[in-house]
Design an enzyme around this catalytic site. Structure first.
Site, short mmCIF file in Angstrom:
data_model
loop_
_atom_site.label_atom_id
_atom_site.label_comp_id
_atom_site.label_asym_id
_atom_site.label_seq_id
_atom_site.Cartn_x
_atom_site.Cartn_y
_atom_site.Cartn_z
N GLY A 10 -11.58 3.92 33.92
CA GLY A 10 -10.43 3.17 34.37
C GLY A 10 -10.33 1.91 33.54
O GLY A 10 -11.20 1.65 32.71
N HIS A 93 -12.41 -1.53 28.37
CA HIS A 93 -11.60 -2.05 27.26
C HIS A 93 -11.20 -0.95 26.30
O HIS A 93 -11.98 -0.05 26.01
CB HIS A 93 -12.39 -3.11 26.51
CG HIS A 93 -12.21 -4.48 27.07
ND1 HIS A 93 -12.84 -4.86 28.22
CD2 HIS A 93 -11.46 -5.52 26.68
CE1 HIS A 93 -12.50 -6.10 28.50
NE2 HIS A 93 -11.65 -6.52 27.58
N ILE A 146 -6.72 -0.99 47.82
CA ILE A 146 -5.66 -0.66 48.77
C ILE A 146 -5.57 -1.73 49.87
O ILE A 146 -4.52 -1.93 50.47
CB ILE A 146 -5.89 0.77 49.36
CG1 ILE A 146 -4.66 1.32 50.06
CG2 ILE A 146 -7.11 0.84 50.25
CD1 ILE A 146 -3.72 2.03 49.18
N ASP A 147 -6.71 -2.44 50.11
CA ASP A 147 -6.72 -3.52 51.11
C ASP A 147 -5.78 -4.66 50.70
O ASP A 147 -5.20 -5.33 51.54
CB ASP A 147 -8.14 -4.06 51.31
CG ASP A 147 -8.79 -4.47 49.99
OD1 ASP A 147 -8.70 -3.66 49.02
OD2 ASP A 147 -9.36 -5.57 49.91
N SER A 446 -5.52 -1.63 -13.10
CA SER A 446 -4.62 -1.18 -14.15
C SER A 446 -4.61 -2.22 -15.27
O SER A 446 -4.53 -3.43 -15.00
CB SER A 446 -3.21 -1.01 -13.57
OG SER A 446 -2.32 -0.69 -14.61
N LYS A 450 -9.59 0.89 -19.15
CA LYS A 450 -10.24 2.19 -18.93
C LYS A 450 -9.84 3.20 -20.00
O LYS A 450 -10.69 3.79 -20.67
CB LYS A 450 -9.88 2.75 -17.53
CG LYS A 450 -10.30 1.87 -16.38
CD LYS A 450 -9.89 2.48 -15.05
CE LYS A 450 -8.40 2.61 -14.84
NZ LYS A 450 -7.65 1.34 -14.81
N SER A 451 -8.52 3.39 -20.15
CA SER A 451 -8.03 4.42 -21.08
C SER A 451 -8.40 4.08 -22.52
O SER A 451 -8.83 4.96 -23.27
CB SER A 451 -6.51 4.55 -21.00
OG SER A 451 -6.12 4.62 -19.67
N SER A 518 -8.85 4.60 -9.15
CA SER A 518 -9.69 5.01 -8.01
C SER A 518 -10.13 3.80 -7.18
O SER A 518 -11.31 3.43 -7.20
CB SER A 518 -10.89 5.86 -8.45
OG SER A 518 -11.49 5.37 -9.62
P1 ADP Z 1 -6.20 1.02 -17.97
O1 ADP Z 1 -6.43 2.39 -18.48
O2 ADP Z 1 -7.43 0.43 -17.36
O3 ADP Z 1 -5.01 0.89 -17.12
P2 ADP Z 1 -5.44 0.44 -20.68
O4 ADP Z 1 -6.62 0.86 -21.49
O5 ADP Z 1 -4.28 1.35 -20.62
O6 ADP Z 1 -5.94 0.05 -19.23
O7 ADP Z 1 -4.94 -0.95 -21.19
C1 ADP Z 1 -5.79 -1.98 -21.63
C2 ADP Z 1 -5.05 -2.91 -22.56
O8 ADP Z 1 -5.90 -4.00 -22.91
C3 ADP Z 1 -4.69 -2.24 -23.87
O9 ADP Z 1 -3.44 -2.68 -24.28
C4 ADP Z 1 -5.78 -2.70 -24.81
O10 ADP Z 1 -5.33 -2.70 -26.15
C5 ADP Z 1 -6.05 -4.09 -24.31
N1 ADP Z 1 -7.41 -4.58 -24.60
C6 ADP Z 1 -7.69 -5.77 -25.15
N2 ADP Z 1 -9.03 -5.92 -25.31
C7 ADP Z 1 -9.62 -4.82 -24.84
C8 ADP Z 1 -10.97 -4.38 -24.75
N3 ADP Z 1 -11.97 -5.15 -25.14
N4 ADP Z 1 -11.21 -3.19 -24.19
C9 ADP Z 1 -10.21 -2.42 -23.77
N5 ADP Z 1 -8.91 -2.76 -23.86
C10 ADP Z 1 -8.59 -3.95 -24.38
#
Ligand code: ADP
Length: 605
Positions: A10, A93, A146-147, A446, A450-451, A518
């Site tokens: 309750g 609660h 109920i009282d 971003s 990474k790329s 991620s």
């Molecule tokens: P993500 O994949 O993390 O979104 P990107 O690799 O697409 O990032 O973009 C990174 C940007 O930063 C690119 O334009 C790249 O040329 C620039 N940049 C400058 N210095 C570095 C570095 N030391 N390592 C990686 N990228 C770099």
């Protein structure tokens, strides 16, 4: 004497603890020293003036007392007219719904208290849903205080009508409506003289009048909790026995379906020929592979089965939502296994509403889901063996219980799908390539780089004749993931697919480089969980947000800025940093080549 188990539920202040306290006190089930202590506590913390505050018998913890609420589950045993009863008091609660599930599971009868002045509340409905979910067959609606309304019949009947409407679909539940005053004792132990218009029994007499169905003769089963190796050849299996086992009895082991005989049975360190309902240790004839969570059954038992894909009902017990596509740990009897919630079928609002398209269930929701376990699990239907049907889903990172549930049935269609091993293994494939397959998982904001690093790394690996594949999160969104957006659920599904694809590629013998934001730790942990040890490397590109925003290679930050109140998760907020990455690289401080060299040194040396 059969123990009758009762749970009280309750809302806060409906009088649950007071009710049990009064029952314990009036049936003389309280010891003298407890009685003295209770009187002292009543004058210090009580809310009943100079009278005894019965609720203090139950509200066991000091903190709770001071706040005046019951958080944990308290229980009290009593004897009444040759019956032995135990009362579990659950907290009122909202945020402690999980404790209600704990208190109620395993009980036979529920008392749902309703404050007559407040009537049927959201919390009443929620608790009623839980009682239905737990398959309660006996519910007493105790219309309390109920009282305070001078034993007014009209108000009582109105609440009774509301409750009857809520439970109208449930023909199998035996229900009683009793007007009571827990504080003054009306209709609690004996029938009240103050409520002449009420013809029924008191609470205690109602409880003992229910003819609880005696447990059908259970066919024996033994769940393995621990394997104890005494020497190279002897293994003792320890666990809990339901029903009976006899020395030399022929038994079947689930999930393997191997058949053997019981060699020895031990109870309390003594060898016995025959035993019933006890924690025991056994050893079996022959050398068999039996592990924790296996179930050993009588060969004639056809109610305990094996499956890996299930339809189930769950109640959500944590603030973390249960998300379709996410992996959890499932605990069912002694088995703990990785399990993915594959589908959310609907949410119960007294009946199942399957029309809403839901990908998440939130705290207190009761819903129907489909789950897929990574391996076969012994289970039974709830009506046959509740203990082999009830489970919990646990968050892999925080280890908190996200949901409690019960298996409805196994889904045979995919339950028959099992992994087939071909003639060529991952090892053979990688031997041809003369390198070890791996998954290098770049995570970060971003624009963190990474790329860029992934592309350079791949180039260098290929120049050394290593066989690679670069899986770019954005590229995958143009193909296999083009149906997914950027909600939390879609992001989780995105990562699940990327992870599964990487796993296949590693299985094929490749070095896979993944670059995807991620943002969620749990999703990256899921990815990691798919791989063997030394196969998965999390590389955190930790470039600060300010730098990423300045670079903005995909013009995403610019887009976000132009839309008012738009903070997409994983872009400008909500990125969960890795706690223990294999490597951490800040590209604002080093060149691409330095980063690639670092990766080489730490992963490929
Ligand atoms: P993500 O994949 O993390 O979104 P990107 O690799 O697409 O990032 O973009 C990174 C940007 O930063 C690119 O334009 C790249 O040329 C620039 N940049 C400058 N210095 C570095 C570095 N030391 N390592 C990686 N990228 C770099």
């Amino acid at each position: 004497m059969e123990l009758i188990k009762v749970v009280t539920c309750g809302s806060v202040d409906d009088g649950k603890s007071t009710l049990i306290g009064r029952i314990v006190f009036e049936t003389n089930n309280i010891l003298t020293d407890q009685s003295i202590k209770l009187k002292k506590l009543s004058s210090r913390y009580g809310s009943t003036g100079n009278e005894i505050d019965f609720s203090l018998l139950l509200d066991g913890l000091q903190d709770e007392r001071e706040q005046g609420i019951t958080i944990d589950v308290a229980h009290r045993y009593i004897n009444f007219k040759n019956n032995r009863l135990v009362f579990h008091d659950s907290p009122g609660h909202n945020q402690y719904t999980r404790n209600v599930v704990t208190a109620a599971s395993g009980c036979d009868i529920a008392i749902l208290l309703i404050d007559v002045k407040k009537g049927v509340l959201e919390q009443t409905k929620r608790h009623l849903k839980i009682l239905k979910f737990l398959d309660f067959k006996y519910i007493i609606f105790a219309i309390n205080k109920i009282d305070l309304i001078k034993f007014n019949k009209k108000k009582f009947l109105k609440i009774e009508k509301n409750l009857k409407f809520l439970i109208s679909n449930e023909k199998k539940i035996k229900i009683s409506f009793i007007p009571i005053s827990a504080l003054n004792g009306d209709n609690v132990i004996a029938k009240s003289k103050n409520i002449k218009w009420y013809n029924g029994k008191s609470i205690l007499d109602t409880i003992i009048s229910f003819k609880l169905k005696n447990n059908k003769k259970t066919k024996s089963y033994f769940t393995v909790q621990h394997v104890h190796r005494t020497n190279k050849t002897t293994r003792h299996y320890l666990g809990n026995l339901k029903g009976q086992l006899i020395e030399n009895q022929k038994v079947k082991i689930l999930p393997s379906n191997n058949v053997t005989n019981i060699k020895n049975i031990f109870s309390n360190l003594k060898k016995v020929k025959k035993i019933k309902d006890n924690p025991i240790a056994i050893d079996l004839q022959g050398q068999l592979d039996v592990t924790k969570g296996d179930v050993i059954i009588d060969c004639k038992n056809d109610k305990i089965l094996v499956g890996n894909v299930f339809n189930a009902e769950v109640v959500i017990t944590s603030k973390d939502n249960l998300i379709a596509g996410r992996q959890y740990l499932l605990r069912l009897h002694n088995k703990v296994i990785k399990t993915t919630v594959t589908k959310i079928k609907g949410v119960y609002d007294f009946i199942l509403n399957s029309n809403i398209n839901k990908n998440e269930l939130k705290l207190n929701d009761i819903g129907e889901i489909e789950i897929t376990c990574n391996d076969l699990v012994p289970y039974a239907n709830f009506v046959d063996y509740p203990a082999l049907s009830r489970f919990i889903l646990v968050d892999e990172v925080t280890l908190s219980v996200v949901a409690a549930g019960k298996i409805n049935f196994a889904l045979r269609r995919s339950g028959n799908l099992f992994k087939t091993e071909g003639k060529v293994s991952k090892k053979i494939r990688s031997n041809i390539k003369r390198h070890k397959p791996k998954c290098i998982w770049f995570t970060g904001l971003s624009g963190s780089g990474k790329s860029t690093i992934a592309q350079q790394l791949e180039k260098e690996l290929v120049s050394k004749s290593l066989h690679t594949y670069n899986l770019d999160g954005d590229n995958l969104r143009l193909g296999i993931n083009k149906d997914l957006g950027f909600t939390s659920t879609d992001r989780t599904e995105n990562i699940r697919r990327v992870a599964e694809i990487s796993k296949l590629m590693v299985d094929a013998g490749l070095i896979v480089i993944v670059s995807t934001i991620s943002p969620f730790r749990k999703d990256r942990d899921f990815a990691k969980s798919l791989f063997d040890k030394d196969e998965f490397y999390e590389v955190y590109i930790s470039t600060p947000l300010t730098i990423c925003m300045k670079r903005d290679p995909k013009k995403l930050y610019k887009k976000v800025k132009s839309i008012k109140n738009f903070n997409p998760i994983g872009l400008t907020s909500g990125y969960e940093q890795p706690l223990k990455p294999h490597l951490k690289i800040d590209t604002s401080r080093e060149t691409v080549n330095t980063s690639v060299r670092k990766i080489f040194k730490s992963i490929f040396n």
